[in-house]
Design an enzyme around this catalytic site. Structure first.
Site, PDB file in Angstrom:
ATOM      1  N   ARG A 147     -19.582  80.565-122.133  1.00  0.00           N
ATOM      2  CA  ARG A 147     -19.407  81.122-120.783  1.00  0.00           C
ATOM      3  C   ARG A 147     -18.634  80.152-119.899  1.00  0.00           C
ATOM      4  O   ARG A 147     -17.713  80.532-119.185  1.00  0.00           O
ATOM      5  CB  ARG A 147     -20.767  81.445-120.180  1.00  0.00           C
ATOM      6  CG  ARG A 147     -21.321  82.832-120.509  1.00  0.00           C
ATOM      7  CD  ARG A 147     -21.325  83.163-122.006  1.00  0.00           C
ATOM      8  NE  ARG A 147     -21.935  84.450-122.262  1.00  0.00           N
ATOM      9  CZ  ARG A 147     -23.240  84.618-122.530  1.00  0.00           C
ATOM     10  NH1 ARG A 147     -24.061  83.574-122.583  1.00  0.00           N
ATOM     11  NH2 ARG A 147     -23.702  85.821-122.759  1.00  0.00           N
ATOM     12  N   ASP A 313     -28.255  89.248-131.152  1.00  0.00           N
ATOM     13  CA  ASP A 313     -28.980  89.805-130.005  1.00  0.00           C
ATOM     14  C   ASP A 313     -28.086  90.764-129.227  1.00  0.00           C
ATOM     15  O   ASP A 313     -26.858  90.714-129.316  1.00  0.00           O
ATOM     16  CB  ASP A 313     -29.461  88.687-129.083  1.00  0.00           C
ATOM     17  CG  ASP A 313     -28.301  87.875-128.516  1.00  0.00           C
ATOM     18  OD1 ASP A 313     -27.391  87.538-129.294  1.00  0.00           O
ATOM     19  OD2 ASP A 313     -28.290  87.583-127.303  1.00  0.00           O
ATOM     20  N   GLU A 314     -28.714  91.608-128.457  1.00  0.00           N
ATOM     21  CA  GLU A 314     -28.063  92.422-127.431  1.00  0.00           C
ATOM     22  C   GLU A 314     -26.783  93.095-127.954  1.00  0.00           C
ATOM     23  O   GLU A 314     -25.699  92.918-127.403  1.00  0.00           O
ATOM     24  CB  GLU A 314     -27.753  91.554-126.199  1.00  0.00           C
ATOM     25  CG  GLU A 314     -29.017  91.007-125.554  1.00  0.00           C
ATOM     26  CD  GLU A 314     -28.735  90.128-124.337  1.00  0.00           C
ATOM     27  OE1 GLU A 314     -29.578  90.122-123.421  1.00  0.00           O
ATOM     28  OE2 GLU A 314     -27.697  89.444-124.317  1.00  0.00           O
ATOM     29  N   THR A 456     -24.836  79.337-119.442  1.00  0.00           N
ATOM     30  CA  THR A 456     -24.018  78.732-118.387  1.00  0.00           C
ATOM     31  C   THR A 456     -23.186  79.722-117.578  1.00  0.00           C
ATOM     32  O   THR A 456     -22.176  79.340-116.987  1.00  0.00           O
ATOM     33  CB  THR A 456     -23.083  77.677-119.000  1.00  0.00           C
ATOM     34  OG1 THR A 456     -22.204  78.310-119.942  1.00  0.00           O
ATOM     35  CG2 THR A 456     -23.868  76.577-119.669  1.00  0.00           C
ATOM     36  N   GLU A 457     -23.601  80.991-117.506  1.00  0.00           N
ATOM     37  CA  GLU A 457     -22.812  81.939-116.718  1.00  0.00           C
ATOM     38  C   GLU A 457     -22.533  81.437-115.309  1.00  0.00           C
ATOM     39  O   GLU A 457     -21.429  81.608-114.790  1.00  0.00           O
ATOM     40  CB  GLU A 457     -23.523  83.301-116.642  1.00  0.00           C
ATOM     41  CG  GLU A 457     -23.465  84.108-117.923  1.00  0.00           C
ATOM     42  CD  GLU A 457     -24.686  83.895-118.797  1.00  0.00           C
ATOM     43  OE1 GLU A 457     -25.308  82.816-118.691  1.00  0.00           O
ATOM     44  OE2 GLU A 457     -25.005  84.791-119.581  1.00  0.00           O
TER      45      GLU A 457
END
Length: 540
Positions: A147, A313-314, A456-457
């Protein structure tokens, strides 16, 4: 000089000896026994730089002695200070190394500096015996460099910070929708295109603010070799993560044929510039499998550790549900639905890695639809994924977001920078218990350990990473290393007292941590929209 025995993480046992200090001086020798030569080099580099003492090789009455003692636990150590010498014995070179980290703490905060601040300083140690060993074999930190890219020097610095806190697994999150950060020689567009995005969302994805400057970067394979070697010298294993089949838009932007081309014009996709979960996922085709086998082949040559993390994931299934190619694959494999298709995708790489002597690990969604024997699970959506995995015979790393997602804000105050997630205080992290209470003794043995995750967005700089990570990583390190007291409740007040001295060590290390009283003026980010969630308090 006031000497302190306030160690972080707390050791299993510390006994004080006779009154009077042990002094280190220009004549102090460093006697490295067989197997400890590498530890001696690291100690001379760190302690020698901080003190200005030569710590010359050799024996003598004034010495620091390093020795491997097979009678101690593998990562355990025994540090004893005598009248004129210090002896550190460890069950392995790693144990000796962890003992030297305790030695640095006993010498005071200035032992963590990179050069002497007072050349005439007299270096003194208390007379103590420390007997210590870790509770868990996996004591991890996950750092997301996809990110927001962290240049190589920043990664090396975090390995030093991990070593100072006796953490030994570095989970390296190298790819995501917003960037691909590792050079793959056979697929150069992964970094030529996938490592760069044109702009970056400032704050949460609902924020109207943008940083219109292009962002990116990647590590060359020589950078990776350097990082892995640097970690190994500090007895840290690097576990790389290449995300599949979701969180893959950066890869699809670089190689559009990896995406679901029959339902999306993947040639129009770029590296994602916002946060959240991209709908653009990998196509479940033979081409995709062969492509990522090529990626993993290069990874295996760079990372010698046991585990390779594949994310998992996701992964939204909307494109698969609309794709004739995905439907045909589901029917050919006689699978009931798209969830089972993801299980097949992950299972392919579990078998592929196992055939090459490695083990797959992924986020707890990989349990859905069944998981190949030998694969391990990172339990992030609470405790239940870890419970299910352990009961199914899989090894588990516990990292539930309710406790150890360090991107979550540390306080509910308006001064917190870009407030994300639930409030998770220093005490919340310290109270975290990695082993679910409902597991049997045999099932609990499947818990390899625990890990703190740093996404870390909203961390646009190394200083922001520091702010979110510390001091909570110090609390986490104690959870991962120190034995659980009986009754099973840690003494947070005692930990806070020990942290008084540990903040001075963090200062010496140059860590931009969050002070106990709240953020400093330059650590605040007023007016940047976050994502406040008012979830229930921790229930364990």
């Amino acid at each position: 000089m006031t000497m302190s025995t306030d160690l972080v993480p707390a050791p299993r046992e510390l006994r004080t000896g006779p009154a009077g200090p042990v002094r280190l001086g220009p004549g102090t020798r460093l006697a490295a026994g067989p197997g400890t030569e590498g530890v001696a080099r690291r100690l001379r580099e760190t302690l020698g730089a901080a003190t200005g003492l030569p710590l010359a090789d050799g024996d003598g009455p004034e010495r620091i002695e390093l020795a491997v003692d097979p009678g101690l636990p593998a990562e355990g150590y025994r540090l004893a200070t005598g009248e004129r010498h210090v002896r550190i014995g460890g069950g392995s070179p790693a144990g000796v190394f962890w003992g030297t980290q305790t030695l640095r703490q006993l010498l005071g905060p200035d032992a963590f500096r990179r050069a002497p601040v007072r050349p005439d300083r007299v270096w003194e140690l208390p007379r103590v015996t420390v007997e210590d060993a870790p509770r868990f074999r996996w004591r991890g930190l996950m750092l997301d460099v996809a990110r927001h890219f962290l240049p190589k020097d920043g990664v090396l610095r975090y390995l030093d910070l991990m070593a100072a806190h006796k953490l030994n697994v570095f989970h390296f999150h190298l790819t995501d929708d917003q960037g691909w950060r590792i050079e793959i020689e056979r697929y150069p567009e992964l970094t030529a295109t996938g490592a760069w995005r044109p702009r970056t969302k400032w704050g949460h994805r609902a924020s109207p603010l943008w940083d219109d400057k292009p962002h990116g970067g990647f590590y060359t394979q020589d950078d990776i070799r350097e990082i892995v070697a640097y970690a190994a010298e500090r007895h840290i294993t690097v576990v790389p993560e290449i995300d599949v089949p979701g969180h893959s838009q950066a890869a699809i932007a670089a190689y559009p044929e990896l995406g679901n081309t029959d339902v999306v014009d993947t040639s129009a996709l770029g590296v994602w510039d916002t946060w959240g979960i991209s709908p653009n996922v990998l196509a479940p085709t033979e081409h995709t499998l062969r492509f990522y086998e090529g990626v993993f082949e290069e990874l295996l040559a760079l990372f010698p550790g046991e585990f390779i993390h594949v994310g998992g994931d996701e992964c939204p299934k909307d494109q698969w549900r609309r794709s004739a190619v995905a439907k045909a694959r589901t029917e050919d494999l006689k699978l009931p639905n798209e969830d089972a298709l993801q299980s097949w995708f992950i299972g392919h790489f579990a078998s592929w890695l196992a055939a090459r002597g490695r083990r797959l690990i992924g986020w707890d969604e990989i349990l859905e639809g069944g998981l190949a024997p030998g694969a391990a699970v990172s339990s992030w959506r609470g405790y239940q994924g870890g419970v299910a995995a352990a009961r199914a015979g899989h090894d588990v790393v516990m990292c539930p977001e309710q406790y150890v997602y360090l991107d979550h804000r540390q306080d509910g105050g308006a001064d917190e920078p870009v407030p994300i997630g639930y409030v998770r205080t220093l005490e919340d992290v310290y109270r975290f218990e990695p082993v679910p209470a409902e597991l049997t003794e045999e099932e609990a043995g499947r818990v390899l350990g625990t890990q703190a995750n740093v996404w870390t967005e909203v961390m646009e700089s190394p200083a922001r990473v520091d702010y979110q990570t510390f001091p909570r990583l110090a609390a986490f390190a104690e959870v991962a290393w120190s034995p659980l007291p009986a009754p099973a409740r840690r003494d947070f007040a005692a930990f806070e007292r020990r942290m008084t001295g540990h903040y001075r060590r963090l200062d010496a290390l140059g860590v931009s941590y969050r002070p106990p009283a709240g953020p400093r003026p330059w650590q605040r980010r007023p007016g940047v929209l976050g994502r406040p969630l008012d979830g229930p308090p921790p229930n364990r």
